[in-house]
Design a protein around this motif. Structure first.
Motif, PDB file in Angstrom:
ATOM      1  N   ASP A  15     -11.564   1.111  -6.397  1.00  0.00           N
ATOM      2  CA  ASP A  15     -11.150   1.841  -5.125  1.00  0.00           C
ATOM      3  C   ASP A  15      -9.847   2.765  -5.399  1.00  0.00           C
ATOM      4  OD1 ASP A  15      -9.606  -0.554  -5.157  1.00  0.00           O
ATOM      5  OD2 ASP A  15      -8.962  -0.159  -3.042  1.00  0.00           O
ATOM      6  N   ASN A  41      -4.397  -5.295  -9.973  1.00  0.00           N
ATOM      7  CA  ASN A  41      -5.710  -5.798  -9.946  1.00  0.00           C
ATOM      8  C   ASN A  41      -6.054  -6.140 -11.408  1.00  0.00           C
ATOM      9  OD1 ASN A  41      -6.930  -5.041  -7.337  1.00  0.00           O
ATOM     10  ND2 ASN A  41      -7.012  -2.795  -8.015  1.00  0.00           N
ATOM     11  N   HIS A  84     -12.975  -6.852  -9.181  1.00  0.00           N
ATOM     12  CA  HIS A  84     -12.797  -5.447  -9.856  1.00  0.00           C
ATOM     13  C   HIS A  84     -13.518  -5.788 -11.234  1.00  0.00           C
ATOM     14  CE1 HIS A  84     -10.548  -3.785  -6.582  1.00  0.00           C
ATOM     15  NE2 HIS A  84      -9.662  -4.729  -6.769  1.00  0.00           N
ATOM     16  N   GLU A 168      -2.743 -10.082   2.438  1.00  0.00           N
ATOM     17  CA  GLU A 168      -3.414  -8.831   1.536  1.00  0.00           C
ATOM     18  C   GLU A 168      -3.005  -8.906   0.333  1.00  0.00           C
ATOM     19  OE1 GLU A 168      -4.071  -5.348  -0.185  1.00  0.00           O
ATOM     20  OE2 GLU A 168      -2.084  -5.818   0.743  1.00  0.00           O
ATOM     21  N   ASP A 244      -8.116   2.012  -0.856  1.00  0.00           N
ATOM     22  CA  ASP A 244      -7.127   3.028  -1.285  1.00  0.00           C
ATOM     23  C   ASP A 244      -7.411   4.474  -0.800  1.00  0.00           C
ATOM     24  OD1 ASP A 244      -5.796   0.748  -2.369  1.00  0.00           O
ATOM     25  OD2 ASP A 244      -6.531   1.145  -4.296  1.00  0.00           O
TER      26      ASP A 244
HETATM   27  C1  BDR Z   1      -6.111  -3.719  -2.154  1.00  0.00           C
HETATM   28  O1  BDR Z   1      -6.204  -4.674  -3.167  1.00  0.00           O
HETATM   29  C2  BDR Z   1      -6.732  -4.126  -4.592  1.00  0.00           C
HETATM   30  O2  BDR Z   1      -7.871  -4.987  -4.916  1.00  0.00           O
HETATM   31  C3  BDR Z   1      -7.387  -2.815  -4.227  1.00  0.00           C
HETATM   32  O3  BDR Z   1      -7.478  -1.884  -5.301  1.00  0.00           O
HETATM   33  C4  BDR Z   1      -6.698  -2.457  -2.911  1.00  0.00           C
HETATM   34  O4  BDR Z   1      -5.577  -1.658  -3.115  1.00  0.00           O
HETATM   35  C5  BDR Z   1      -6.974  -4.358  -1.283  1.00  0.00           C
HETATM   36  O5  BDR Z   1      -6.552  -5.375  -0.805  1.00  0.00           O
END
Ligand code: BDR
Ligand code: CA
Length: 313
Positions: A15, A41, A84, A168, A244
């Motif tokens: 993203d 990530n 990812h 988050e 993102d």
């Molecule tokens: C965020 O965490 C990452 O996994 C993504 O790139 C995004 O920035 C979402 O929680």
């Protein structure tokens, strides 16, 4: 209006990659002064490689890319290969980059750029943990007043957590850094999960990327194909959330988004709720607002913009 000067601070991530591509495709709106990479990530060696892979995919090999902090300020690094993939960009088969990393540290690039540009003209766009930005603010507090705006992806309120029940990922990985940034006094726009979970790559939207029939369109379709499996399994959602790219879309078309100017504080003490963004959405405290917390988006407008811009690359 002339293009907004930005620094993208990132941990690609599929993203993140789409966010960068959208910016690279929009020179009339966005002037990318540099891309600074951070561990998130995946570890720093991969994020700083992936950022260059994306620039080369877009044919934009002149964008300076810097490596920054390899570890959060006060905690061990937590990564997200479970979302990812091993490389951070699993999905398409993209060649290793030829363009070099710039000499020097990302944090010094951020400091020097903010000092060199006119006050208030540089926007910081963090798409990962806030380690580089907080380190720059700690090392050179004079730059804080020079920041035009910080538009970041991170946090959640109604959606609560995606890496713990309360937090988050970007904020959880480096809560100390997030705390420094949210307390800095710089103007902040936040793209939390509350909004990013509304921009989902449905099959029709993925087909539209693929139908561009370009290396960029195909790669974005393959990246979002890979990335969607996690959210589909976890949330039962229609496809991958483009977290993102909300940041770079906001730079181009802020009218697609709406939110509230509220107080946001970061939990840095409790292991149970570490990294939680305590967002006073309902104004139940008298704590001063420090961020525009986005809650809604015109998702069709967002995807129309994204697809139209990606077609240019
Ligand atoms: C965020 O965490 C990452 O996994 C993504 O790139 C995004 O920035 C979402 O929680
Ligand atoms: Ca990211």
């Amino acid at each position: 209006m002339s293009a907004r000067k930005i620094i993208i601070d990132t941990d690609p991530g599929q993203d993140d990659a789409v966010a960068i591509l959208l910016a690279l495709a929009s020179p009339e709106d966005i002037d990318i002064l540099g891309i600074t990479c951070v561990a998130g990530n995946v570890p720093l060696a991969l994020t700083s490689k992936n950022a260059r892979i994306i620039c080369e995919l877009a044919g934009k090999i002149d964008v300076p890319v810097y490596a920054g902090c390899a570890h959060p300020l006060g905690r061990a690094l937590v990564t997200a290969e479970h979302v990812h993939g091993k490389t951070g960009l699993n999905g398409p088969d993209l060649p290793d980059p030829k363009m070099p990393l710039q000499d020097g540290h990302a944090v010094d690039f951020i400091i020097e750029t903010l000092r060199a540009q006119e006050t208030g003209t540089v926007t910081l766009c963090p798409l990962g943990p806030l380690t580089n930005i907080a380190t720059a603010f700690e090392k050179a507090p004079d730059i804080i007043a020079r920041v035009g705006e910080i538009i970041l992806m991170g946090g959640a309120y109604f959606e609560v957590g995606n890496i713990t029940p309360a937090a988050e990922f970007n904020i959880y990985v480096d809560p100390q850094a997030a705390d420094i940034v949210f307390k800095s006094g710089a103007p902040i726009v936040v793209m939390p999960l509350d909004v990013t979970h509304k921009v989902l790559v449905t099959k029709a939207r993925n087909d539209a990327f693929r139908a561009l029939n370009t290396p960029v369109g195909t790669a974005v379709a393959q990246m979002t194909d890979f990335f969607e499996r996690f959210d589909k399994e976890k949330y039962g959602s229609d496809g991958a959330p483009l977290h993102d790219p909300c940041v770079t879309a906001y730079l181009i078309a802020p009218q697609l988004f709406s939110g509230r100017q509220i107080n946001v504080e970061i939990e840095t003490a409790s292991e149970l709720t570490m990294g939680m963004t305590v967002a006073d959405w309902w104004g139940v405290t008298d704590r001063a607002p420090n961020a525009l917390f986005i809650g809604d988006v015109d998702a069709d407008g967002f995807f129309a913009l994204l697809t139209e811009r990606l077609a240019r690359l």
